[in-house]
Write a protein that holds these residues in place. Sequence first.
Motif, PDB file in Angstrom:
ATOM      1  N   PRO A  49     -18.186  10.995 -14.792  1.00  0.00           N
ATOM      2  CA  PRO A  49     -18.164   9.625 -14.298  1.00  0.00           C
ATOM      3  C   PRO A  49     -17.874   8.623 -15.420  1.00  0.00           C
ATOM      4  CG  PRO A  49     -20.174  10.777 -13.609  1.00  0.00           C
ATOM      5  CD  PRO A  49     -19.535  11.612 -14.664  1.00  0.00           C
ATOM      6  N   SER A  50     -17.124   7.589 -15.085  1.00  0.00           N
ATOM      7  CA  SER A  50     -16.752   6.581 -16.087  1.00  0.00           C
ATOM      8  C   SER A  50     -17.876   5.558 -16.234  1.00  0.00           C
ATOM      9  CB  SER A  50     -15.436   5.909 -15.697  1.00  0.00           C
ATOM     10  OG  SER A  50     -15.472   5.430 -14.360  1.00  0.00           O
ATOM     11  N   MET A  51     -19.040   6.079 -16.640  1.00  0.00           N
ATOM     12  CA  MET A  51     -20.251   5.279 -16.841  1.00  0.00           C
ATOM     13  C   MET A  51     -20.584   5.222 -18.326  1.00  0.00           C
ATOM     14  SD  MET A  51     -22.658   6.714 -13.788  1.00  0.00           S
ATOM     15  CE  MET A  51     -22.412   6.193 -12.094  1.00  0.00           C
ATOM     16  N   THR A  52     -21.311   4.189 -18.723  1.00  0.00           N
ATOM     17  CA  THR A  52     -21.515   3.929 -20.140  1.00  0.00           C
ATOM     18  C   THR A  52     -22.208   5.071 -20.868  1.00  0.00           C
ATOM     19  OG1 THR A  52     -21.508   1.535 -19.853  1.00  0.00           O
ATOM     20  CG2 THR A  52     -22.633   2.381 -21.795  1.00  0.00           C
ATOM     21  N   ARG A  53     -23.328   5.587 -20.338  1.00  0.00           N
ATOM     22  CA  ARG A  53     -24.051   6.616 -21.084  1.00  0.00           C
ATOM     23  C   ARG A  53     -23.260   7.924 -21.148  1.00  0.00           C
ATOM     24  NH1 ARG A  53     -26.666   2.110 -19.605  1.00  0.00           N
ATOM     25  NH2 ARG A  53     -27.837   2.958 -17.866  1.00  0.00           N
ATOM     26  N   ILE A  86     -33.999  10.746 -13.650  1.00  0.00           N
ATOM     27  CA  ILE A  86     -34.145  10.066 -14.934  1.00  0.00           C
ATOM     28  C   ILE A  86     -33.076   8.980 -15.070  1.00  0.00           C
ATOM     29  CG2 ILE A  86     -35.252  12.024 -16.082  1.00  0.00           C
ATOM     30  CD1 ILE A  86     -32.566  12.604 -17.453  1.00  0.00           C
ATOM     31  N   ASP A  87     -33.478   7.872 -15.638  1.00  0.00           N
ATOM     32  CA  ASP A  87     -32.615   6.722 -15.865  1.00  0.00           C
ATOM     33  C   ASP A  87     -32.427   6.593 -17.372  1.00  0.00           C
ATOM     34  OD1 ASP A  87     -31.486   4.245 -16.280  1.00  0.00           O
ATOM     35  OD2 ASP A  87     -32.888   3.140 -15.017  1.00  0.00           O
ATOM     36  N   LEU A  88     -31.205   6.807 -17.836  1.00  0.00           N
ATOM     37  CA  LEU A  88     -30.971   6.863 -19.277  1.00  0.00           C
ATOM     38  C   LEU A  88     -30.880   5.492 -19.935  1.00  0.00           C
ATOM     39  CD1 LEU A  88     -28.587   9.924 -19.647  1.00  0.00           C
ATOM     40  CD2 LEU A  88     -31.078   9.807 -19.507  1.00  0.00           C
ATOM     41  N   SER A  89     -31.136   4.441 -19.182  1.00  0.00           N
ATOM     42  CA  SER A  89     -31.308   3.141 -19.836  1.00  0.00           C
ATOM     43  C   SER A  89     -32.744   2.969 -20.323  1.00  0.00           C
ATOM     44  CB  SER A  89     -30.959   2.002 -18.880  1.00  0.00           C
ATOM     45  OG  SER A  89     -31.923   1.894 -17.844  1.00  0.00           O
ATOM     46  N   ARG A  90     -33.648   3.846 -19.881  1.00  0.00           N
ATOM     47  CA  ARG A  90     -35.074   3.742 -20.196  1.00  0.00           C
ATOM     48  C   ARG A  90     -35.455   4.762 -21.268  1.00  0.00           C
ATOM     49  NH1 ARG A  90     -38.440   2.260 -15.129  1.00  0.00           N
ATOM     50  NH2 ARG A  90     -40.031   3.382 -16.322  1.00  0.00           N
ATOM     51  N   SER A 129     -28.403  -0.428 -24.038  1.00  0.00           N
ATOM     52  CA  SER A 129     -29.697   0.141 -23.673  1.00  0.00           C
ATOM     53  C   SER A 129     -30.194   1.149 -24.707  1.00  0.00           C
ATOM     54  CB  SER A 129     -29.584   0.847 -22.324  1.00  0.00           C
ATOM     55  OG  SER A 129     -28.804   2.026 -22.449  1.00  0.00           O
ATOM     56  N   ALA A 130     -31.467   1.503 -24.566  1.00  0.00           N
ATOM     57  CA  ALA A 130     -32.067   2.507 -25.450  1.00  0.00           C
ATOM     58  C   ALA A 130     -31.326   3.827 -25.364  1.00  0.00           C
ATOM     59  CB  ALA A 130     -33.536   2.708 -25.080  1.00  0.00           C
ATOM     60  N   GLY A 131     -30.946   4.221 -24.149  1.00  0.00           N
ATOM     61  CA  GLY A 131     -30.223   5.477 -23.995  1.00  0.00           C
ATOM     62  C   GLY A 131     -28.893   5.468 -24.707  1.00  0.00           C
ATOM     63  N   SER A 132     -28.159   4.368 -24.589  1.00  0.00           N
ATOM     64  CA  SER A 132     -26.855   4.285 -25.247  1.00  0.00           C
ATOM     65  C   SER A 132     -26.996   4.291 -26.763  1.00  0.00           C
ATOM     66  CB  SER A 132     -26.120   3.023 -24.789  1.00  0.00           C
ATOM     67  OG  SER A 132     -25.852   3.076 -23.408  1.00  0.00           O
ATOM     68  N   ALA A 133     -27.994   3.564 -27.278  1.00  0.00           N
ATOM     69  CA  ALA A 133     -28.226   3.550 -28.724  1.00  0.00           C
ATOM     70  C   ALA A 133     -28.597   4.944 -29.222  1.00  0.00           C
ATOM     71  CB  ALA A 133     -29.322   2.548 -29.072  1.00  0.00           C
ATOM     72  N   ILE A 136     -25.270   7.597 -29.044  1.00  0.00           N
ATOM     73  CA  ILE A 136     -24.152   7.462 -29.977  1.00  0.00           C
ATOM     74  C   ILE A 136     -24.401   8.234 -31.275  1.00  0.00           C
ATOM     75  CG2 ILE A 136     -24.871   5.348 -31.183  1.00  0.00           C
ATOM     76  CD1 ILE A 136     -21.329   6.183 -29.870  1.00  0.00           C
ATOM     77  N   ASN A 137     -25.677   8.509 -31.600  1.00  0.00           N
ATOM     78  CA  ASN A 137     -26.022   9.334 -32.762  1.00  0.00           C
ATOM     79  C   ASN A 137     -27.409   9.923 -32.504  1.00  0.00           C
ATOM     80  OD1 ASN A 137     -26.192  10.596 -35.240  1.00  0.00           O
ATOM     81  ND2 ASN A 137     -26.076   8.718 -36.468  1.00  0.00           N
ATOM     82  N   PRO A 138     -27.498  10.940 -31.642  1.00  0.00           N
ATOM     83  CA  PRO A 138     -28.801  11.419 -31.154  1.00  0.00           C
ATOM     84  C   PRO A 138     -29.777  11.836 -32.247  1.00  0.00           C
ATOM     85  CG  PRO A 138     -26.998  12.386 -29.894  1.00  0.00           C
ATOM     86  CD  PRO A 138     -26.376  11.678 -31.045  1.00  0.00           C
TER      87      PRO A 138
END
Length: 491
Positions: A49-53, A86-90, A129-133, A136-138
């Motif tokens: 999916p073309s979603m941010t996370r 699960i919501d990866l913005s949280r 969001s926290a998930g995106s941050a 990008i470098n887990p």
Amino acid sequence: MSPSPVADKVVICVFDGLRPDFVTPELMPNLARFAGQGTWFRQARSVFPSMTRVATTAIATGAHPRVHGIVGNAFYFPQATTAHAIDLSRWDDVSLAIEATGGRFVAAEPMGDVLARAGKRMAVVHTGSAGSAYLINPNVRENGHWTFSLLGREHTRTPDAVDEVIARFGPLPPRRLPRFEETDYAERVFREHVLETIRPDVALIWFNEPDTSFHYRFLGAPETLNVIRTVDDAFGRILAWVDAQPDAERYAVIAASDHGQITMADALPLSELLRGAGHEGRRAAERTLEGAQFTMTGGDMGEIRILDGGTARRDAIAHWLMEQPFTGMLFTPGGDGVEGELPGTFSLSLVDLDHERAPELVFTLRSTDDPDEYGHPGLGLMTKGDVPVGGGMHGGLNRHELNTTLVLRSAGSAEGLVDERPAGIIDIAPTVLAALGLPAAATMTGRSLLGAPLPSATPRICETGRGTYRQRIEVAERDGSRILLQGGRVD
């Protein structure tokens, strides 16, 4: 064999949700000028999916979700919890997933790990969001790297970075739409602290605009255009700093977006409609699965996970969706690589979503190339309760939500070239590593955009359906990787 380095430093600027047709001299003069200095991959694409996370992880790992395992912004992941999707913005949900996977929530090797192994440092300024941050470098902490989150200490695995920034630049800016203050604060931290003081080998800034304003202030609205100009001004200051360095020729600069957006013409109460068809479901946003026979994520696409009723319920829901005029595309696992195991659906493998975490059914809602009220092509439908009608959305396979901005300026890239061959966000990480003379990770399916030109690729058109329902997708096969060009329902 390692490539020959063409740069000592790489600077990456990501403009969340920026459609390339907004990169014009009138609206974004700095980015347009930059595009004339490097190679503009005009047909670059996101992943599905073309979603941010999902796209963030594809940028970090140089791989599709079938490899990296992040299959949605939100998804049902019973390995972590059976209480809700699960919501990866949280960060609390991300933490559950990290713990459940023993630190292997991202299943592919990110470029941050490759850089750390080579003794190189990566620093990130993130406004999302926290998930995106995180994505990008887990392994930022283990790698000895640095990620600053504009949202605060609890949104990054390196909270000391937030303390460090606040001590130097003052309190974090207020959260207001459009994100004028956040854009300026983040850019100053990136330019004055990351580039000038930390001086990492790879520096990345992630602007949350124009995505946020596209969603809530609409694609062509005056406020949105103003914040796009603000982001372009910020990019201009970053570029001026790079160009003023005595070794500016040893910097590679990448300007990119993670996806595009299309305008939402209407919102559907899909969960309620499915209840009327005899299927009781819960949307991920409800944060409960009590009484649910299935769970569903939303937007202009979503996943459906069956909790009760097995394959029979999945097939009944899919057949019902095929009969609805608002349905776009449908995908199921398995099959022959084109058609999924349920006749009339496409296979998840065709869109590189066939990870073990993938759902039993994926849908997109119908979209067209028709213009919105501001004249921007791309109109679609979404599930009710996500963004206002008239706002932008992304996630599906409309070409305007897949098409991304991707420009590279570096030794080894052509100047002033508009390259129309298929490329994608999966190519960013291999390009960063190649610029520094490092080989791509074994799990990377993208390829470096430096050196040898991209191979030409003849688009492959696939079609399937059942009864009067027909769907079509266009893909470009390219040396072992696939670029998704567009897809939708066929009238």
